[in-house]
Design a protein around this motif. Structure first.
Motif, PDB file in Angstrom:
ATOM      1  N   VAL A  49       0.840  -1.201   0.000  1.00  0.00           N
ATOM      2  CA  VAL A  49       0.000   0.000   0.000  1.00  0.00           C
ATOM      3  C   VAL A  49       0.870   1.244   0.000  1.00  0.00           C
ATOM      4  N   ALA A  50       1.978   1.205   0.787  1.00  0.00           N
ATOM      5  CA  ALA A  50       2.877   2.361   0.836  1.00  0.00           C
ATOM      6  C   ALA A  50       3.498   2.646  -0.525  1.00  0.00           C
ATOM      7  N   ARG A  51       3.710   1.576  -1.325  1.00  0.00           N
ATOM      8  CA  ARG A  51       4.258   1.769  -2.674  1.00  0.00           C
ATOM      9  C   ARG A  51       3.203   2.196  -3.685  1.00  0.00           C
ATOM     10  N   GLY A  52       1.950   2.316  -3.263  1.00  0.00           N
ATOM     11  CA  GLY A  52       0.889   2.742  -4.155  1.00  0.00           C
ATOM     12  C   GLY A  52       0.198   1.622  -4.872  1.00  0.00           C
ATOM     13  N   GLU A  53       0.484   0.371  -4.495  1.00  0.00           N
ATOM     14  CA  GLU A  53      -0.161  -0.758  -5.142  1.00  0.00           C
ATOM     15  C   GLU A  53      -1.540  -0.993  -4.531  1.00  0.00           C
ATOM     16  N   ARG A  54      -2.439  -1.433  -5.376  1.00  0.00           N
ATOM     17  CA  ARG A  54      -3.761  -1.817  -4.886  1.00  0.00           C
ATOM     18  C   ARG A  54      -3.698  -3.294  -4.494  1.00  0.00           C
ATOM     19  N   ALA A  77      -9.349  -2.674   8.269  1.00  0.00           N
ATOM     20  CA  ALA A  77     -10.318  -1.571   8.218  1.00  0.00           C
ATOM     21  C   ALA A  77      -9.634  -0.272   7.824  1.00  0.00           C
ATOM     22  N   LEU A  78      -8.429  -0.036   8.371  1.00  0.00           N
ATOM     23  CA  LEU A  78      -7.678   1.172   8.032  1.00  0.00           C
ATOM     24  C   LEU A  78      -7.312   1.188   6.555  1.00  0.00           C
ATOM     25  N   MET A  79      -6.910   0.012   6.035  1.00  0.00           N
ATOM     26  CA  MET A  79      -6.533  -0.052   4.633  1.00  0.00           C
ATOM     27  C   MET A  79      -7.737   0.151   3.714  1.00  0.00           C
ATOM     28  N   ARG A  80      -8.881  -0.399   4.123  1.00  0.00           N
ATOM     29  CA  ARG A  80     -10.098  -0.160   3.326  1.00  0.00           C
ATOM     30  C   ARG A  80     -10.410   1.335   3.266  1.00  0.00           C
ATOM     31  N   LYS A  81     -10.354   1.988   4.403  1.00  0.00           N
ATOM     32  CA  LYS A  81     -10.635   3.426   4.450  1.00  0.00           C
ATOM     33  C   LYS A  81      -9.616   4.212   3.641  1.00  0.00           C
ATOM     34  N   ILE A 108      -8.102   7.162  -1.243  1.00  0.00           N
ATOM     35  CA  ILE A 108      -7.240   7.273  -2.427  1.00  0.00           C
ATOM     36  C   ILE A 108      -8.082   7.293  -3.699  1.00  0.00           C
ATOM     37  N   ASP A 109      -9.101   6.435  -3.761  1.00  0.00           N
ATOM     38  CA  ASP A 109      -9.991   6.414  -4.930  1.00  0.00           C
ATOM     39  C   ASP A 109     -10.707   7.746  -5.100  1.00  0.00           C
ATOM     40  N   ALA A 110     -11.192   8.303  -3.978  1.00  0.00           N
ATOM     41  CA  ALA A 110     -11.889   9.595  -4.048  1.00  0.00           C
ATOM     42  C   ALA A 110     -10.939  10.690  -4.498  1.00  0.00           C
ATOM     43  N   LEU A 111      -9.700  10.659  -3.965  1.00  0.00           N
ATOM     44  CA  LEU A 111      -8.714  11.668  -4.353  1.00  0.00           C
ATOM     45  C   LEU A 111      -8.354  11.554  -5.825  1.00  0.00           C
ATOM     46  N   GLN A 112      -8.158  10.317  -6.304  1.00  0.00           N
ATOM     47  CA  GLN A 112      -7.839  10.129  -7.717  1.00  0.00           C
ATOM     48  C   GLN A 112      -8.993  10.573  -8.610  1.00  0.00           C
ATOM     49  N   SER A 113     -10.229  10.319  -8.161  1.00  0.00           N
ATOM     50  CA  SER A 113     -11.387  10.762  -8.933  1.00  0.00           C
ATOM     51  C   SER A 113     -11.446  12.281  -8.995  1.00  0.00           C
ATOM     52  N   GLU A 114     -11.184  12.937  -7.865  1.00  0.00           N
ATOM     53  CA  GLU A 114     -11.184  14.399  -7.849  1.00  0.00           C
ATOM     54  C   GLU A 114     -10.063  14.948  -8.719  1.00  0.00           C
TER      55      GLU A 114
END
Length: 450
Positions: free
Chosen positions: A72-77, A98-102, A107-113
């Motif tokens: 996750v830290a490397r940006g991988e899904r 739970a933290l990773m899901r959030k 990240i998805d919301a930020l990428q969409s924006e």
């Protein structure tokens, strides 16, 4: 060399087991139970194996969670690793999941924006730059790149001075940065032939130290404003002369000229001439308005280009001969017919030929021709007259525009505007090439009949 987490858990447990086994063995020897060593050693080995299993059972889920966090830290899904354990490790695993899901949702919301913002910036007609506190361009959209003739992506991370190359725009950015207030500037960039409005606004808490610069291209708006202003000025000028003449003639008649029949008749003839000029001007304005609004539908039929040229020449031959001008017509062999409204396209040729006769000195020559160029037929009216100044060429087809009022005051200034709109209504294009003092060449292309 770093040791694994399993070994770090196993080592103290194993050491404790060894110490306990050694102590228990010493006690057994003291008590004379040497036979007990045969039982003690296997139990020690079993205890060590059990210790290793406990250490591995603790470290394995932790290592899995560590690898997942690193991805996750490397940006991988990465997919969430499920766990059914109910101990502290299970609780930790569920909390991290739970933290990773959030985090992935954010990240998805930020990428969409970011995608939405990028799409908006790239589709904007106004140029946008974001400049950081060091004066480097952090973001530039496609409109700004086109406005300042930059290669795509070239301006990012370069200095604002290098990107804009205009001292007034740089001063606008500096003033905004120093005052921390929005600044506006309207200026003309003569090198790019642009008239732009620039706005510099600090981004405040959103991006401290960054300045948003917005560039609105007002070149077309300014040109339209110039056309509107000139139109009002020109039509006022054109109407003033005949109206002033009519007023003077009327006052002359009222002051006693009515009592002199010959003089009254002469004044009435002058009045009729001025009224005819006004009527002609109004008729041309209405005609131009109807063509522009599409209220004058064209009756398109296959029409001979040579017939159009010959008709225009015959209509104005007397005027040309009166000035001693030579008229010639040239049409290439096997020229296909054009799809045209013959009376209206003939009006275009008459207007162009009339101007050529008006502005060609006595003894000059006018050449009319037509030739095929791909899927269109190009008509040409060429003269060796006075020509048109280079500064006037871009505006020569505007209504009421005259390149020389003293020379062209005899017309209304609407002929070329009407010609342009008639040609465009046929799906064609009209243009002019001219050198002052050497003559002009007016050309227009009309689609040929398929």
């Amino acid at each position: 060399m770093r040791r694994s987490f399993t070994w770090r858990v196993f080592a103290p447990i194993a050491l404790l087991i060894v110490l306990l086994t050694a102590g228990f063995g010493a006690l057994t020897l003291r008590c004379g139970g040497a036979q007990s060593w045969k039982t003690l050693v296997p139990l020690g080995l079993i205890a060590l194996a059990l210790a290793w299993g406990i250490a591995w059972g603790i470290s394995h889920p932790l290592r899995a969670l560590t690898r997942q966090a690193q991805r996750v830290a490397r940006g991988e899904r990465t997919e969430i690793i499920p766990t059914a354990r109910s101990d502290e490790i299970g609780q930790l695993s569920r909390a991290i999941n739970a933290l990773m899901r959030k985090l992935q949702t954010q990240i998805d919301a930020l990428q969409s924006e970011q995608g939405t913002l990028r799409a908006m910036l790239q589709t904007m007609n106004d140029g946008v730059l974001i400049v950081d506190e060091a004066g480097r361009v952090a973001l530039i959209n496609a409109a700004a790149e086109q406005l300042f003739h930059l290669e795509p992506g070239w301006g990012t991370r370069r200095s604002l001075v290098e990107v804009l190359r205009h001292h007034q725009l740089i001063a606008l950015w500096r003033t905004c940065r120093e005052s921390d207030e929005e600044q506006r500037l309207t200026l003309e960039l003569s090198r790019q032939q642009l008239f732009i409005q620039s706005i510099a606004a600090p981004l405040g808490q959103a991006l401290p130290g960054h300045i948003l610069m917005l560039f609105q291209d007002l070149t077309r708006v300014r040109r339209l404003e110039t056309v509107r202003r000139d139109f009002i000025s020109n039509i006022s000028h054109e109407l003033r002369t005949p109206l002033a003449s009519l007023k003077a003639l009327t006052e002359t008649l009222q002051s006693g000229a009515l009592e002199d029949p010959p003089a009254a008749r002469r004044f009435l003839e002058h009045m009729e001439t001025e009224v005819d000029a006004l009527t002609h001007m109004v008729t041309e304005l209405l005609e131009l308005s109807r063509i522009e609004s599409g209220q004058a539908p064209l009756q398109l039929r296959p029409t001979s280009a040579e017939a159009l040229l010959q008709t225009a020449v015959e209509r104005l031959r007397v005027q040309a001969e009166r000035k001693g001008l030579t008229l010639t017509v040239e049409v290439t062999a096997d020229l296909p017919p054009v799809l045209a409204d013959a009376p209206r396209l003939g009006q275009v040729l008459v207007n162009l030929l009339h101007n050529a006769i008006k502005f060609t000195p006595t003894g000059g020559a006018i050449h009319l021709s037509a030739q095929q160029d791909g899927n269109r037929v190009v008509f040409q009216v060429q003269d060796n007259g006075v020509g048109i100044p280079a500064d006037d060429l871009p505006r020569i087809f505007e209504r009421f525009y005259k390149s020389d009022r003293a020379r062209a005051s005899g017309g209304t200034g609407l002929g070329l505007a009407i010609a342009k709109h008639i040609v465009e209504a046929h799906g064609g294009k009209i243009w002019v090439k001219s050198v002052e003092g050497e003559g002009s060449v007016f050309e227009f292309g009309i689609p040929r009949e398929e």
